[in-house]
Scaffold this motif. Structure first.
Motif, PDB file in Angstrom:
ATOM      1  N   LEU A   1       0.825  -1.211   0.000  1.00  0.00           N
ATOM      2  CA  LEU A   1       0.000   0.000   0.000  1.00  0.00           C
ATOM      3  C   LEU A   1       0.861   1.262   0.000  1.00  0.00           C
ATOM      4  O   LEU A   1       0.518   2.255  -0.649  1.00  0.00           O
TER       5      LEU A   1
ATOM      6  N   ALA B   1       0.696   4.111  -2.724  1.00  0.00           N
ATOM      7  CA  ALA B   1       0.451   5.500  -2.316  1.00  0.00           C
ATOM      8  C   ALA B   1       1.573   6.412  -2.789  1.00  0.00           C
ATOM      9  O   ALA B   1       1.323   7.549  -3.215  1.00  0.00           O
TER      10      ALA B   1
ATOM     11  N   TRP C   1       0.973   7.045  -6.344  1.00  0.00           N
ATOM     12  CA  TRP C   1      -0.192   7.930  -6.476  1.00  0.00           C
ATOM     13  C   TRP C   1       0.198   9.381  -6.196  1.00  0.00           C
ATOM     14  O   TRP C   1      -0.337  10.304  -6.800  1.00  0.00           O
ATOM     15  N   CYS C   2       1.154   9.585  -5.301  1.00  0.00           N
ATOM     16  CA  CYS C   2       1.580  10.938  -4.940  1.00  0.00           C
ATOM     17  C   CYS C   2       2.682  11.477  -5.837  1.00  0.00           C
ATOM     18  O   CYS C   2       3.216  12.548  -5.581  1.00  0.00           O
TER      19      CYS C   2
ATOM     20  N   ARG D   1      -0.001  13.291   2.320  1.00  0.00           N
ATOM     21  CA  ARG D   1      -1.022  12.379   1.781  1.00  0.00           C
ATOM     22  C   ARG D   1      -0.469  10.956   1.718  1.00  0.00           C
ATOM     23  O   ARG D   1      -1.160   9.998   2.053  1.00  0.00           O
ATOM     24  N   TYR D   2       0.780  10.843   1.289  1.00  0.00           N
ATOM     25  CA  TYR D   2       1.413   9.521   1.214  1.00  0.00           C
ATOM     26  C   TYR D   2       1.467   8.860   2.589  1.00  0.00           C
ATOM     27  O   TYR D   2       1.165   7.680   2.728  1.00  0.00           O
TER      28      TYR D   2
ATOM     29  N   THR E   1      -2.172   7.587   3.572  1.00  0.00           N
ATOM     30  CA  THR E   1      -2.954   6.701   2.710  1.00  0.00           C
ATOM     31  C   THR E   1      -2.884   5.242   3.152  1.00  0.00           C
ATOM     32  O   THR E   1      -3.917   4.615   3.399  1.00  0.00           O
ATOM     33  N   ALA E   2      -1.696   4.671   3.241  1.00  0.00           N
ATOM     34  CA  ALA E   2      -1.567   3.247   3.582  1.00  0.00           C
ATOM     35  C   ALA E   2      -2.139   2.923   4.966  1.00  0.00           C
ATOM     36  O   ALA E   2      -2.916   1.966   5.100  1.00  0.00           O
TER      37      ALA E   2
ATOM     38  N   ILE F   1      -6.093   3.026   4.831  1.00  0.00           N
ATOM     39  CA  ILE F   1      -6.691   1.889   4.122  1.00  0.00           C
ATOM     40  C   ILE F   1      -6.552   0.620   4.949  1.00  0.00           C
ATOM     41  O   ILE F   1      -7.500  -0.149   5.104  1.00  0.00           O
TER      42      ILE F   1
ATOM     43  N   HIS G   1       3.850  11.497   9.648  1.00  0.00           N
ATOM     44  CA  HIS G   1       2.792  12.490   9.441  1.00  0.00           C
ATOM     45  C   HIS G   1       2.775  13.510  10.578  1.00  0.00           C
ATOM     46  O   HIS G   1       2.650  14.705  10.343  1.00  0.00           O
TER      47      HIS G   1
END
Length: 133
Positions: free
Chosen positions: A21, A25, A28-29, A59-60, A63-64, A67, A100
């Motif tokens: 994931l 991610a 995706w980023c 965001r990265y 995300t994982a 989810i 984060h």
């Protein structure tokens, strides 16, 4: 014994899913290619050669775990109550929100390069507050 085996196998599955994931991610980023590695402490890491803005990297980092939290929560709701501690153990392997939290304190105009085991933050020289906690 069955719960112990399920907890162990589920823990390994959570680690593998976290890496997969995280790679998805990262792509995706904005990452073009991701690199997988395993450290001496048997920790799976995902990195890339690209640079992320603070917002994209935040965001990265969310995300994982988000989810995976949803997947584990659904599994916990589907399991009988006697299996609660098995699902709790799986969730404890999903604690990856440290980056984060650290990034929220940094200024907006930084760039981040995540090499997997080393994360480098690039910022303008006039920022003197970065090393203060």
């Amino acid at each position: 014994l069955l719960r112990l085996i399920a907890a162990g196998l589920g823990g390994v599955a959570v680690i593998v899913l976290t890496c997969l994931l995280a790679a998805a991610a990262m792509r995706w980023c904005g990452a073009e290619k991701t690199n997988f590695s395993i450290t001496k402490g048997l920790v799976c890491t995902v990195g890339c050669d690209g640079y992320f803005s603070r917002g994209a990297y935040m965001r990265y980092t969310l995300t994982a775990p988000a989810i995976l939290f949803a997947v584990i929560l659904l599994a916990a709701l589907a399991l009988p109550r006697s299996w609660f501690w098995v699902a709790w153990f799986w969730q404890m392997n999903n604690i990856t929100l440290y980056m984060h939290r650290r990034l929220r304190r940094l200024p907006e105009n930084i760039w981040i390069q995540d090499g997997g085991t080393v994360v480098t933050v690039y910022a303008p020289r006039d920022i003197g507050e970065m090393n203060r906690e």
